[in-house]
Scaffold this motif. Structure first.
Motif, mmCIF file in Angstrom:
data_model
loop_
_atom_site.group_PDB
_atom_site.id
_atom_site.type_symbol
_atom_site.label_atom_id
_atom_site.label_comp_id
_atom_site.label_asym_id
_atom_site.label_seq_id
_atom_site.Cartn_x
_atom_site.Cartn_y
_atom_site.Cartn_z
ATOM 1 N N PRO A 42 53.255 69.620 84.029
ATOM 2 C CA PRO A 42 53.445 70.487 82.934
ATOM 3 C C PRO A 42 53.111 71.712 84.109
ATOM 4 O O PRO A 42 53.709 72.806 83.597
ATOM 5 N N GLN A 43 52.054 71.715 84.707
ATOM 6 C CA GLN A 43 52.228 72.836 85.734
ATOM 7 C C GLN A 43 52.956 73.234 86.400
ATOM 8 O O GLN A 43 53.730 74.387 86.901
ATOM 9 N N ILE A 44 53.466 71.818 87.012
ATOM 10 C CA ILE A 44 54.999 71.345 87.912
ATOM 11 C C ILE A 44 56.336 72.431 87.098
ATOM 12 O O ILE A 44 56.947 73.139 88.098
ATOM 13 N N GLN A 45 56.295 72.053 86.092
ATOM 14 C CA GLN A 45 57.089 72.065 85.290
ATOM 15 C C GLN A 45 57.656 74.075 85.167
ATOM 16 O O GLN A 45 58.600 74.489 84.950
ATOM 17 N N ILE A 46 56.482 74.426 84.877
ATOM 18 C CA ILE A 46 56.157 75.653 84.809
ATOM 19 C C ILE A 46 56.804 76.100 86.119
ATOM 20 O O ILE A 46 57.461 77.245 85.842
ATOM 21 N N ALA A 47 55.893 75.908 87.783
ATOM 22 C CA ALA A 47 56.662 76.769 88.986
ATOM 23 C C ALA A 47 57.816 76.873 88.521
ATOM 24 O O ALA A 47 59.011 77.671 89.476
ATOM 25 N N VAL A 48 58.527 75.220 87.833
ATOM 26 C CA VAL A 48 60.290 75.163 88.206
ATOM 27 C C VAL A 48 61.072 75.643 87.856
ATOM 28 O O VAL A 48 61.695 76.032 88.067
ATOM 29 N N LYS A 49 60.123 75.882 86.138
ATOM 30 C CA LYS A 49 61.349 76.794 85.508
ATOM 31 C C LYS A 49 61.275 78.802 86.489
ATOM 32 O O LYS A 49 62.313 79.339 85.863
ATOM 33 N N SER A 50 59.588 79.052 87.110
ATOM 34 C CA SER A 50 59.917 80.164 87.416
ATOM 35 C C SER A 50 61.361 80.115 88.441
ATOM 36 O O SER A 50 61.221 81.694 88.746
ATOM 37 N N LYS A 51 61.090 79.604 88.827
ATOM 38 C CA LYS A 51 61.979 79.480 90.445
ATOM 39 C C LYS A 51 63.078 79.841 89.461
ATOM 40 O O LYS A 51 64.515 80.187 90.226
ATOM 41 N N GLU A 52 63.594 78.925 88.453
ATOM 42 C CA GLU A 52 65.784 78.637 87.957
ATOM 43 C C GLU A 52 65.173 79.972 87.190
ATOM 44 O O GLU A 52 66.492 80.559 87.527
ATOM 45 N N GLN A 53 64.433 80.904 87.382
ATOM 46 C CA GLN A 53 64.610 82.596 87.012
ATOM 47 C C GLN A 53 65.226 83.084 88.120
ATOM 48 O O GLN A 53 66.034 83.721 87.593
ATOM 49 N N TYR A 54 64.628 82.951 89.410
ATOM 50 C CA TYR A 54 65.874 83.201 90.413
ATOM 51 C C TYR A 54 66.902 82.549 90.492
ATOM 52 O O TYR A 54 67.851 83.668 91.057
ATOM 53 N N VAL A 55 67.072 82.267 90.153
ATOM 54 C CA VAL A 55 68.159 81.066 90.905
ATOM 55 C C VAL A 55 69.269 81.577 90.165
ATOM 56 O O VAL A 55 70.496 81.579 90.801
ATOM 57 N N PHE A 56 69.400 81.733 88.672
ATOM 58 C CA PHE A 56 70.093 82.483 87.768
ATOM 59 C C PHE A 56 70.566 84.610 88.326
ATOM 60 O O PHE A 56 70.868 84.607 87.683
ATOM 61 N N SER A 105 74.671 97.959 99.569
ATOM 62 C CA SER A 105 73.947 97.722 99.039
ATOM 63 C C SER A 105 73.630 95.812 98.254
ATOM 64 O O SER A 105 73.025 95.537 98.165
ATOM 65 N N THR A 106 75.709 95.303 98.025
ATOM 66 C CA THR A 106 75.125 94.154 96.885
ATOM 67 C C THR A 106 74.866 93.055 97.958
ATOM 68 O O THR A 106 74.247 92.459 97.603
ATOM 69 N N TRP A 107 75.203 93.104 99.341
ATOM 70 C CA TRP A 107 74.755 91.638 99.992
ATOM 71 C C TRP A 107 73.477 91.984 100.087
ATOM 72 O O TRP A 107 73.053 90.167 100.572
ATOM 73 N N HIS A 108 72.378 93.078 100.163
ATOM 74 C CA HIS A 108 71.650 93.030 100.613
ATOM 75 C C HIS A 108 70.576 92.857 99.090
ATOM 76 O O HIS A 108 69.376 91.607 99.953
ATOM 77 N N SER A 109 71.574 93.080 98.151
ATOM 78 C CA SER A 109 70.477 92.710 97.143
ATOM 79 C C SER A 109 71.037 90.520 96.761
ATOM 80 O O SER A 109 69.933 90.000 96.599
ATOM 81 N N TYR A 110 72.051 90.327 97.084
ATOM 82 C CA TYR A 110 72.183 89.144 96.782
ATOM 83 C C TYR A 110 71.311 87.840 98.708
ATOM 84 O O TYR A 110 70.376 87.089 97.723
ATOM 85 N N GLN A 111 70.385 88.976 99.933
ATOM 86 C CA GLN A 111 69.408 87.910 100.429
ATOM 87 C C GLN A 111 68.549 88.197 99.585
ATOM 88 O O GLN A 111 68.007 87.493 100.035
ATOM 89 N N GLU A 112 68.149 89.156 98.831
ATOM 90 C CA GLU A 112 66.643 89.526 98.946
ATOM 91 C C GLU A 112 66.632 88.248 97.591
ATOM 92 O O GLU A 112 65.698 87.807 97.739
ATOM 93 N N THR A 113 67.877 87.999 96.688
ATOM 94 C CA THR A 113 66.959 87.160 95.831
ATOM 95 C C THR A 113 67.271 85.765 96.515
ATOM 96 O O THR A 113 66.247 84.252 95.938
ATOM 97 N N LEU A 114 67.310 85.538 97.481
ATOM 98 C CA LEU A 114 67.938 83.700 98.652
ATOM 99 C C LEU A 114 66.268 84.214 98.673
ATOM 100 O O LEU A 114 65.896 83.055 98.730
ATOM 101 N N LYS A 115 65.552 84.739 99.588
ATOM 102 C CA LYS A 115 64.484 85.084 100.010
ATOM 103 C C LYS A 115 62.862 84.398 99.177
ATOM 104 O O LYS A 115 62.363 84.369 98.879
ATOM 105 N N LEU A 116 63.662 85.158 97.633
ATOM 106 C CA LEU A 116 62.891 85.426 96.231
ATOM 107 C C LEU A 116 62.943 83.647 95.690
ATOM 108 O O LEU A 116 61.351 82.939 95.546
#
Length: 427
Positions: A42-56, A105-116
């Motif tokens: 479950p710890q790994i699943q929690i980490a994966v779900k946290s990543k999915e939030q940044y994907v969305f 501004s939008t382009w750099h916001s998009y790049q920010e989410t990729l880094k996150l």
């Protein structure tokens, strides 16, 4: 009659030769245990779900690159005054708006989410390493308790031999009955230790099965392949330090956060630029709610210059710049911590290795001393106290060997964990 006896005789041997099926135990290596544990942890699943939030979040920001289409309805009521009748107008139709330039501004916001998202990938790897190390710890704890159980069996065997010797000497009048009582006490103590370590080993084994999500009711059907300290290969300190700087997920995640914050600063800077929007609308307009339809089409572009916003954007830019400096300092601090952790783990491995080697030498010496004292007791040159004292020390050394051996193996895996990897995993 002879024929019947012959048939019975054959059946008898067939029955003796028939053996019920024996179900082999499921044997799992350490790598099998780790891979099984990582599947449903479950710890790994929690980490994966946290990543999915940044994907969305990435998908949300990316949507700003596309035009927005609305279905719009407007109602206007006009009172011209001077006793003139009021006028009501209804307008209904599609409306399109497209922000074609936002100062990047939008382009750099998009790049920010990729880094996150990249930072979250390393967070998942960190969780995988931590879970793997927990499985290894439980696995080695099982073998440690099992080794202590085997050491206790050796103590029990020695105590029983001593008891037989004491009884034999008592029967021939060469020793008092107190020697027998002392020997019986050592047997009882050894039996207690055997029972204790037997169940602690079962508990440790159940803990391993729980971590890998196995049914603990199958504990008797599963066995683990042991590791030997001879299989451990440790390299020089610089290798582990270099590997840690390159692979430690904590450091790599912080690097991604620094890159993301840099993009965040650029995104805020883009808000100082003018914004350009394209818009278009098509309306059906009338003053009696669509009895007579009049069509209206509007298209154009809008340029918005941020002349004065109450210093809001300047304050936001300064805030993000301070955040960037903080992220860089955090990265430098994590790097220092990693160097200290690798150094400590490396020295800990050296310490446990020397302790294990010393315990082996000590065990060999104590076994020889015990044999000598036992012979002396047989010939009346030593007392029962001398024998039981050395037997107690021998038991202590056997336990030290068992403990130090698996402490050595764990320190090996801990050193690799501090370097950002696990030998059984390809990370």
């Amino acid at each position: 009659m002879k024929r019947v006896n012959c048939v019975l005789f054959c059946l008898f041997f067939l029955i003796l030769g028939f053996k019920p099926p024996v179900f082999a135990k499921e044997v799992l290596s350490l790598k099998d245990l780790i891979l099984s544990g990582l599947k449903n942890n479950p710890q790994i699943q929690i980490a994966v779900k946290s990543k999915e939030q940044y994907v969305f979040q990435k998908d949300y920001v990316r949507s700003s690159f596309f035009p927005f289409l609305y279905l719009k309805y407007e109602f206007d009521r006009t009172d011209p005054g001077k006793g003139l009748p009021n006028r009501e107008v209804h307008a209904f139709g599609p409306y399109l708006n497209w922000n074609v330039f936002s100062g990047f501004s939008t382009w750099h916001s998009y790049q920010e989410t990729l880094k996150l998202i990249s930072a979250q990938d390393f967070a998942v790897k960190r969780t995988i390493l931590d879970v793997s190390l927990n499985i290894i710890r439980a696995y080695l704890e099982y073998f440690k308790q099992k080794a202590l159980y085997e050491a206790a069996l050796s103590d029990l065997e020695d105590a029983k031999i001593l008891l037989k010797l004491a009884k034999k000497k008592y029967e021939v009048g060469l020793s008092p009955y107190a020697d027998v009582l002392d020997a019986e006490a050592k047997v009882k103590q050894a039996e207690f230790n055997v029972t204790n370590y037997k169940y602690t080993a079962d508990i440790a084994k159940a803990q391993v099965l729980t971590l890998i999500n196995y049914d603990i009711t199958r504990i008797e059907e599963i066995e683990f392949l042991p590791l030997q300290e001879e299989d451990l290969e440790v390299k020089d300190f610089n290798f582990y330090l270099k590997t840690a700087i390159e692979k430690r997920p904590e450091l790599k995640a912080k690097e991604s956060e620094v890159f993301a914050q840099e993009e965040r600063v650029k995104s805020v800077k883009g808000k100082f630029w003018p914004s350009i929007d394209l818009f278009s609308s098509y309306y059906q307009v009338d003053d009696k709610f669509f009895p007579d339809k009049n069509n209206e089409f509007v298209a154009g572009f809008r340029v918005t210059f941020p002349i004065f916003t109450g210093f809001q954007r300047l304050a936001e830019l300064n805030k993000e710049k301070v955040g960037l400096e903080q992220k860089r300092l955090e990265k430098a601090n994590i790097e220092l911590q990693i160097k200290q952790e690798v150094f400590t783990s490396y020295k800990n491995y050296q310490t446990t290795k020397e302790s294990f080697e010393s315990a082996l030498v000590w065990l060999k010496s104590m076994e020889e001393d015990y044999r000598v004292v036992q012979k002396k007791y047989e010939t009346g040159l030593a007392s029962i106290v001398d024998v039981t004292t050395l037997l107690a020390r021998l038991s202590e050394v056997r336990s030290k060997v068992a403990i130090s051996k698996y402490n050595l193996i764990y320190s090996f895996y801990e050193l690799y964990r501090m370097s950002g990897t696990i030998p059984e995993l390809d990370l």
